[in-house]
Design a protein around this motif. Structure first.
Motif, short mmCIF file in Angstrom:
data_model
loop_
_atom_site.label_atom_id
_atom_site.label_comp_id
_atom_site.label_asym_id
_atom_site.label_seq_id
_atom_site.Cartn_x
_atom_site.Cartn_y
_atom_site.Cartn_z
N MET A 24 0.83 -1.20 0.00
CA MET A 24 0.00 0.00 0.00
C MET A 24 0.87 1.25 0.00
O MET A 24 0.38 2.36 0.14
CB MET A 24 -0.98 -0.03 1.16
N GLY A 80 2.45 7.16 10.38
CA GLY A 80 1.70 6.29 9.47
C GLY A 80 0.28 6.11 9.98
O GLY A 80 -0.13 6.72 10.98
N GLY A 81 -0.44 5.23 9.30
CA GLY A 81 -1.84 4.99 9.67
C GLY A 81 -1.98 4.36 11.05
O GLY A 81 -2.94 4.61 11.77
N THR A 82 -1.00 3.55 11.41
CA THR A 82 -1.07 2.90 12.73
C THR A 82 -1.08 3.94 13.84
O THR A 82 -1.95 3.92 14.72
CB THR A 82 0.13 1.95 12.90
N ASN A 85 -4.38 5.86 13.92
CA ASN A 85 -5.50 5.11 14.51
C ASN A 85 -5.33 4.95 16.02
O ASN A 85 -6.31 5.05 16.78
CB ASN A 85 -5.61 3.74 13.83
N HIS A 110 -8.39 -2.34 10.24
CA HIS A 110 -6.96 -2.68 10.16
C HIS A 110 -6.43 -3.16 11.52
O HIS A 110 -6.90 -2.72 12.57
CB HIS A 110 -6.18 -1.45 9.70
N GLY A 155 -12.06 2.45 2.45
CA GLY A 155 -11.01 1.82 1.65
C GLY A 155 -10.36 0.74 2.50
O GLY A 155 -9.29 0.96 3.07
N THR A 157 -8.36 -2.53 3.86
CA THR A 157 -7.04 -3.03 3.51
C THR A 157 -7.13 -4.27 2.61
O THR A 157 -6.38 -4.40 1.66
CB THR A 157 -6.27 -3.38 4.80
N ASP A 182 -11.18 5.51 9.05
CA ASP A 182 -9.84 5.12 8.60
C ASP A 182 -9.82 5.13 7.08
O ASP A 182 -10.25 4.18 6.42
CB ASP A 182 -9.49 3.72 9.15
N ALA A 184 -6.86 5.64 5.57
CA ALA A 184 -5.39 5.65 5.43
C ALA A 184 -4.99 5.37 3.99
O ALA A 184 -4.17 6.08 3.41
CB ALA A 184 -4.77 4.60 6.36
N ASP A 210 -3.27 8.81 4.77
CA ASP A 210 -1.80 8.71 4.76
C ASP A 210 -1.18 9.21 3.46
O ASP A 210 -1.27 8.54 2.42
CB ASP A 210 -1.38 7.25 4.96
N HIS A 212 1.82 8.85 2.73
CA HIS A 212 2.84 7.89 2.24
C HIS A 212 2.24 6.67 1.54
O HIS A 212 2.98 5.77 1.14
CB HIS A 212 3.86 7.51 3.33
N LYS A 213 0.95 6.67 1.38
CA LYS A 213 0.34 5.59 0.57
C LYS A 213 -0.01 6.20 -0.80
O LYS A 213 0.88 6.56 -1.55
CB LYS A 213 -0.86 5.00 1.32
N1 PLP Z 1 -5.37 1.63 7.98
C1 PLP Z 1 -5.53 1.03 6.79
C2 PLP Z 1 -6.88 1.02 6.14
C3 PLP Z 1 -4.44 0.43 6.15
O1 PLP Z 1 -4.62 -0.18 4.98
C4 PLP Z 1 -3.18 0.48 6.78
C5 PLP Z 1 -2.01 -0.12 6.15
O2 PLP Z 1 -2.04 -0.65 5.08
C6 PLP Z 1 -3.07 1.12 8.02
C7 PLP Z 1 -4.18 1.69 8.60
C8 PLP Z 1 -1.74 1.18 8.75
O3 PLP Z 1 -0.90 2.09 8.13
P1 PLP Z 1 0.69 2.10 8.40
O4 PLP Z 1 1.19 0.80 7.88
O5 PLP Z 1 1.13 3.29 7.63
O6 PLP Z 1 0.89 2.26 9.85
#
Ligand code: PLP
Length: 357
Positions: A24, A80-82, A85, A110, A155, A157, A182, A184, A210, A212-213
């Motif tokens: 991603m 990042g997304g983590t 969240n 996620h 969207g 994962t 979310d 991301a 995000d 970076h995606k």
């Molecule tokens: N949320 C969603 C919907 C994702 O698809 C992802 C990662 O693919 C994340 C959160 C986590 O993002 P990251 O890997 O940048 O921490």
């Protein structure tokens, strides 16, 4: 200056993207790459010292607000997304009055929400899905007076599906809980769809998106946005040794590279470049779905540029041996993410390799 050769990484190449169908993340836009390098040694976590990058972060949030339909956005560039969240769950937990907080999310949420729940001692309740989409009725059954947040995924994962965000926001509103979305991965594709997912349209409190995606910024650059700056108050920690007196971020020192490259990518691509990319990626995903269906596979998608298909497990291992970076969903389907680096010719040679088996 010490050369790469002397640093022990001579001859090492980072992963090429030419056979990556599962990530991603993607190749950063050239201006994003340059901006990342220029701001490598800056720290937006200390805005009193690193004023320029702090100003750039303000611009990043303004642009993310424009993309997500929020006129007066608050937020920051996360790792990042983590992190985004985790922080959203932390806001929800800290602002609520219960000692027994729970968060209600669809099963598709996620795995970062599992990390958030564990770290923050919050119960994560996940509701069954309807055809890979959040089932609002099932989510409603899990809500009680200790529910501090409801999560919708814009969207997902594994399947690239967008949940019914306005209905989830309404449920959150009725429960006096926070609505976190979310987006991301989907956030930079969604403005060009007819989905209801935007902040003011859907009454959302916080949102992950995000750069970076799909945003084509350099890693690390996630985004956490909130409807108003006050939403972040429950996160404020005093910072006695810095010039600024408090911090709402999870990490202390952060990469200015992510901030600068987010701004550079968004200034270059929003909105025309992202629209064009969405159209190309959707066309590619639809083409791939057609090709796989024609070969007798059961295909899901694309709702956003992501396709899954019921190929057998050994076949995905063999594809990996041929250099393809592919992955499987939790149910074992092949999962292809059509990121900006995924071109039609790449997909043509992937399908040709499938025919070889
Ligand atoms: N949320 C969603 C919907 C994702 O698809 C992802 C990662 O693919 C994340 C959160 C986590 O993002 P990251 O890997 O940048 O921490």
């Amino acid at each position: 200056m010490q050369k790469v050769q002397q640093a022990g990484i001579e001859g090492m190449q980072p992963q090429d993207f030419d056979r990556v169908l599962t990530s991603m993340c993607t190749e950063p836009h050239p201006v994003a790459r340059e901006a990342a390098e220029r701001f490598l040694a800056t720290n937006p976590g200390d805005p009193g010292t690193y004023q320029t990058v702090a100003d750039l972060e303000g611009r990043a949030i303004e642009l993310l607000g424009a993309i997500t339909g929020l006129s007066d956005p608050a937020g920051y560039i996360t790792s990042g997304g983590t992190e985004a969240n985790i922080q959203a769950v932390r806001i929800a937990r800290n602002r609520a009055e219960t000692n027994n907080p729970n968060v209600v999310a669809p099963k598709s949420a996620h795995f970062s929400f599992r990390k958030a729940a564990e770290l923050l001692d919050v119960e994560l309740r996940t509701a069954p899905m309807k055809n890979h989409r959040a089932n609002v009725g099932a989510m409603n059954e899990l809500v009680d007076r200790d529910t501090v947040a409801l999560v919708g995924v814009a969207g997902s994962t594994e399947y690239g599906v967008v949940d019914p965000i306005p209905e989830i926001a309404e449920l959150a509103n009725d429960a006096d809980a926070l609505c976190h979305v979310d987006a991301a991965w989907g956030g930079f594709y969604l403005p060009f769809t007819d989905k209801d997912w935007q902040f003011e349209q859907a009454d959302i409190d916080t949102l992950t998106i995000d750069p970076h995606k799909v945003g084509q910024a350099a890693v690390p650059a996630g985004g956490l946005l909130a409807r108003s700056a006050e939403i972040f108050d429950p996160l404020a920690i005093d910072t006695p040794y810095l010039e600024t007196t408090s911090q709402i971020t999870l990490t202390g020192t952060r990469s200015g590279a992510g901030v600068a490259s987010s701004v550079a990518a968004m200034e270059a691509l929003w909105p025309g470049g992202y629209r064009e990319q969405y159209e190309i990626s959707m066309d590619n995903a639809a083409w791939l779905a057609e090709q796989l269906e024609a070969r007798g596979h059961d295909v899901f998608g694309p709702e956003l540029p992501l396709v899954t298909a019921d190929l057998s497990v050994p076949m995905t291992d063999e594809l990996r041996d041929r250099g393809w970076r592919v992955s499987k969903t939790g149910s074992g389907e092949l999962r292809i993410v059509c990121m900006p680096h995924v071109t039609r010719s790449m997909l043509r040679s992937f399908v040709a390799d499938l025919d070889w088996f």
